[in-house]
Write an enzyme that holds these catalytic residues in place. Sequence first.
Site, PDB file in Angstrom:
ATOM      1  N   ASP A  53       0.834  -1.204   0.000  1.00 45.17           N
ATOM      2  CA  ASP A  53       0.000   0.000   0.000  1.00 45.17           C
ATOM      3  C   ASP A  53       0.869   1.255   0.000  1.00 45.17           C
ATOM      4  O   ASP A  53       1.718   1.425   0.867  1.00 45.17           O
ATOM      5  CB  ASP A  53      -0.881   0.011   1.260  1.00 45.17           C
ATOM      6  CG  ASP A  53      -1.687   1.296   1.358  1.00 45.17           C
ATOM      7  OD1 ASP A  53      -2.514   1.540   0.457  1.00 45.17           O
ATOM      8  OD2 ASP A  53      -1.460   2.070   2.296  1.00 45.17           O
ATOM      9  N   TYR A  58       2.788   9.901  -0.487  1.00 44.77           N
ATOM     10  CA  TYR A  58       3.941   9.326   0.209  1.00 44.77           C
ATOM     11  C   TYR A  58       5.169   9.458  -0.699  1.00 44.77           C
ATOM     12  O   TYR A  58       5.035   9.514  -1.928  1.00 44.77           O
ATOM     13  CB  TYR A  58       3.732   7.822   0.495  1.00 44.77           C
ATOM     14  CG  TYR A  58       2.528   7.436   1.322  1.00 44.77           C
ATOM     15  CD1 TYR A  58       1.838   8.361   2.110  1.00 44.77           C
ATOM     16  CD2 TYR A  58       2.085   6.118   1.327  1.00 44.77           C
ATOM     17  CE1 TYR A  58       0.732   7.958   2.859  1.00 44.77           C
ATOM     18  CE2 TYR A  58       0.993   5.717   2.078  1.00 44.77           C
ATOM     19  CZ  TYR A  58       0.309   6.645   2.836  1.00 44.77           C
ATOM     20  OH  TYR A  58      -0.772   6.244   3.570  1.00 44.77           O
TER      21      TYR A  58
HETATM   22  N1  LIG Z   1      -5.323   7.776   5.760  1.00 48.75           N
HETATM   23  C1  LIG Z   1      -4.639   6.795   5.249  1.00 48.75           C
HETATM   24  O1  LIG Z   1      -4.882   6.395   4.141  1.00 48.75           O
HETATM   25  C2  LIG Z   1      -3.553   6.154   6.032  1.00 48.75           C
HETATM   26  C3  LIG Z   1      -3.176   6.669   7.293  1.00 48.75           C
HETATM   27  C4  LIG Z   1      -2.198   5.996   8.008  1.00 48.75           C
HETATM   28  C5  LIG Z   1      -1.621   4.842   7.505  1.00 48.75           C
HETATM   29  N2  LIG Z   1      -1.983   4.368   6.276  1.00 48.75           N
HETATM   30  C6  LIG Z   1      -1.407   3.152   5.701  1.00 48.75           C
HETATM   31  O2  LIG Z   1      -1.338   2.187   6.720  1.00 48.75           O
HETATM   32  C7  LIG Z   1       0.013   1.744   6.858  1.00 48.75           C
HETATM   33  C8  LIG Z   1       0.231   1.357   8.281  1.00 48.75           C
HETATM   34  O3  LIG Z   1       0.137   2.494   9.148  1.00 48.75           O
HETATM   35  P1  LIG Z   1       1.409   2.942   9.965  1.00 48.75           P
HETATM   36  O4  LIG Z   1       2.525   3.161   9.017  1.00 48.75           O
HETATM   37  O5  LIG Z   1       1.011   4.025  10.871  1.00 48.75           O
HETATM   38  O6  LIG Z   1       1.817   1.588  10.634  1.00 48.75           O
HETATM   39  P2  LIG Z   1       1.683   0.910  12.011  1.00 48.75           P
HETATM   40  O7  LIG Z   1       1.968  -0.490  11.697  1.00 48.75           O
HETATM   41  O8  LIG Z   1       0.457   1.228  12.757  1.00 48.75           O
HETATM   42  O9  LIG Z   1       2.891   1.599  12.847  1.00 48.75           O
HETATM   43  C9  LIG Z   1       4.096   1.667  12.316  1.00 48.75           C
HETATM   44  C10 LIG Z   1       5.062   2.386  13.285  1.00 48.75           C
HETATM   45  O10 LIG Z   1       5.367   1.529  14.359  1.00 48.75           O
HETATM   46  C11 LIG Z   1       6.751   1.200  14.354  1.00 48.75           C
HETATM   47  N3  LIG Z   1       6.897  -0.244  14.398  1.00 48.75           N
HETATM   48  C12 LIG Z   1       6.469  -1.140  13.471  1.00 48.75           C
HETATM   49  N4  LIG Z   1       6.785  -2.386  13.846  1.00 48.75           N
HETATM   50  C13 LIG Z   1       7.440  -2.284  15.023  1.00 48.75           C
HETATM   51  C14 LIG Z   1       8.021  -3.246  15.891  1.00 48.75           C
HETATM   52  N5  LIG Z   1       7.988  -4.551  15.623  1.00 48.75           N
HETATM   53  N6  LIG Z   1       8.612  -2.788  17.028  1.00 48.75           N
HETATM   54  C15 LIG Z   1       8.640  -1.457  17.317  1.00 48.75           C
HETATM   55  N7  LIG Z   1       8.118  -0.514  16.519  1.00 48.75           N
HETATM   56  C16 LIG Z   1       7.520  -0.913  15.376  1.00 48.75           C
HETATM   57  C17 LIG Z   1       7.316   1.670  13.037  1.00 48.75           C
HETATM   58  O11 LIG Z   1       8.609   2.198  13.246  1.00 48.75           O
HETATM   59  P3  LIG Z   1       9.899   1.418  12.644  1.00 48.75           P
HETATM   60  O12 LIG Z   1      10.180   2.070  11.366  1.00 48.75           O
HETATM   61  O13 LIG Z   1      10.924   1.631  13.708  1.00 48.75           O
HETATM   62  O14 LIG Z   1       9.534  -0.031  12.497  1.00 48.75           O
HETATM   63  C18 LIG Z   1       6.296   2.653  12.515  1.00 48.75           C
HETATM   64  O15 LIG Z   1       6.695   3.981  12.566  1.00 48.75           O
HETATM   65  C19 LIG Z   1       0.842   2.944   6.356  1.00 48.75           C
HETATM   66  O16 LIG Z   1       2.144   2.574   6.001  1.00 48.75           O
HETATM   67  C20 LIG Z   1       0.017   3.359   5.179  1.00 48.75           C
HETATM   68  O17 LIG Z   1       0.274   2.508   4.089  1.00 48.75           O
HETATM   69  C21 LIG Z   1      -2.955   5.004   5.552  1.00 48.75           C
END
Ligand SMILES: NC(=O)c1ccc[n+]([C@@H]2O[C@H](COP(=O)([O-])OP(=O)(O)OC[C@H]3O[C@@H](n4cnc5c(N)ncnc54)[C@H](OP(=O)(O)O)[C@@H]3O)[C@@H](O)[C@H]2O)c1
Length: 285
Positions: A53, A58
């Site tokens: 995604d 982005y």
């Molecule tokens: N409105 C929208 O359309 C919208 C909004 C938000 C998100 N999204 C989509 O949803 C996806 C997921 O959301 P999100 O990126 O906020 O992801 P998330 O999975 O909720 O959180 C990711 C954050 O947590 C940390 N993290 C991940 N795995 C970890 C682990 N095992 N241990 C410690 N920290 C960890 C990451 O930092 P590290 O880099 O250190 O792993 C990252 O910054 C996005 O990438 C995007 O594609 C869409």
Amino acid sequence: MEYVALGNTGLEVSIAGLGAGGYSALGLRRGKTEAEAAGLVCDAFDLGVTLFDTAAAYPTESVVGKAVRPFRDQVVLSTKGHAVEGESLRTSRELEEQVYASLRMLETEWIDVYLLHAVAADDYDRVRACALPVLDRLRHAGVIRAIGITEAYDSDPAHAMIRKAASDDAWDVLMAGYNLANQGVRPIVPEGRTFGMIGMCAVRDPDRLRDSVSSSLGDLVDTGEPDELTDLAYRFARSATFIDTVVFGTSDRDHLVANIRSLTLPALGSSLLARLEEDAGAAPQ
Ligand SMILES: NC(=O)c1ccc[n+]([C@@H]2O[C@H](COP(=O)([O-])OP(=O)(O)OC[C@H]3O[C@@H](n4cnc5c(N)ncnc54)[C@H](OP(=O)(O)O)[C@@H]3O)[C@@H](O)[C@H]2O)c1
């Protein structure tokens, strides 16, 4: 890895999807190179991930497109475009151009899932009226396979937009935030839904999530293991039966491996799940 139908789209996706946005953007927002970001995409594919995604907003559309080119027909690419810029609604022509710009950035002939990005509840009606006919036309032309919409998770924690979209038969796919500290979307998604549900923001900000749930779940997640809470958070999101697949974001290969493991473990047991739904679901955000 387990693969499931994404609602009635006809697309099959891995239950763990790699998100290329969020605070990490595959590492591009954390000082990593495009080669390292592309390496994460390839590593994810090697581990069975078939849903990727990204979004025009982005910094990762072209990285994802290049990385998946060797196995393009084996993956589901999801990308997004904003329908509103500032206060102004984009015109039909601008929306169409935005889709073609994403096709070029992704170096692909088709987009599997095209989502209207972070739509505010107040904008829902006008966005729907303008954008849906454009996207529908592009779907009939074979440029897009499924049409969806995502919420502005940080500014709409009550899911007011998703509430509207979930009761409208316009969308093939919805993408919504669901996590230990914000479970508000669960009662909104109707049983027997036909649209695909992508869960996001299962962790979002690990420190904020810890603050939100430590008083209710301290005994479960404060035993000294730093990754315990993220593991529980991804397993919790994966256990939601109203979600087909969960996208997670990372900049780190160890996190990639750990999160895929968490998301592919069996669903949480019913008593733990009931406690997480009752205690953590009431936590302040
Ligand atoms: N409105 C929208 O359309 C919208 C909004 C938000 C998100 N999204 C989509 O949803 C996806 C997921 O959301 P999100 O990126 O906020 O992801 P998330 O999975 O909720 O959180 C990711 C954050 O947590 C940390 N993290 C991940 N795995 C970890 C682990 N095992 N241990 C410690 N920290 C960890 C990451 O930092 P590290 O880099 O250190 O792993 C990252 O910054 C996005 O990438 C995007 O594609 C869409």
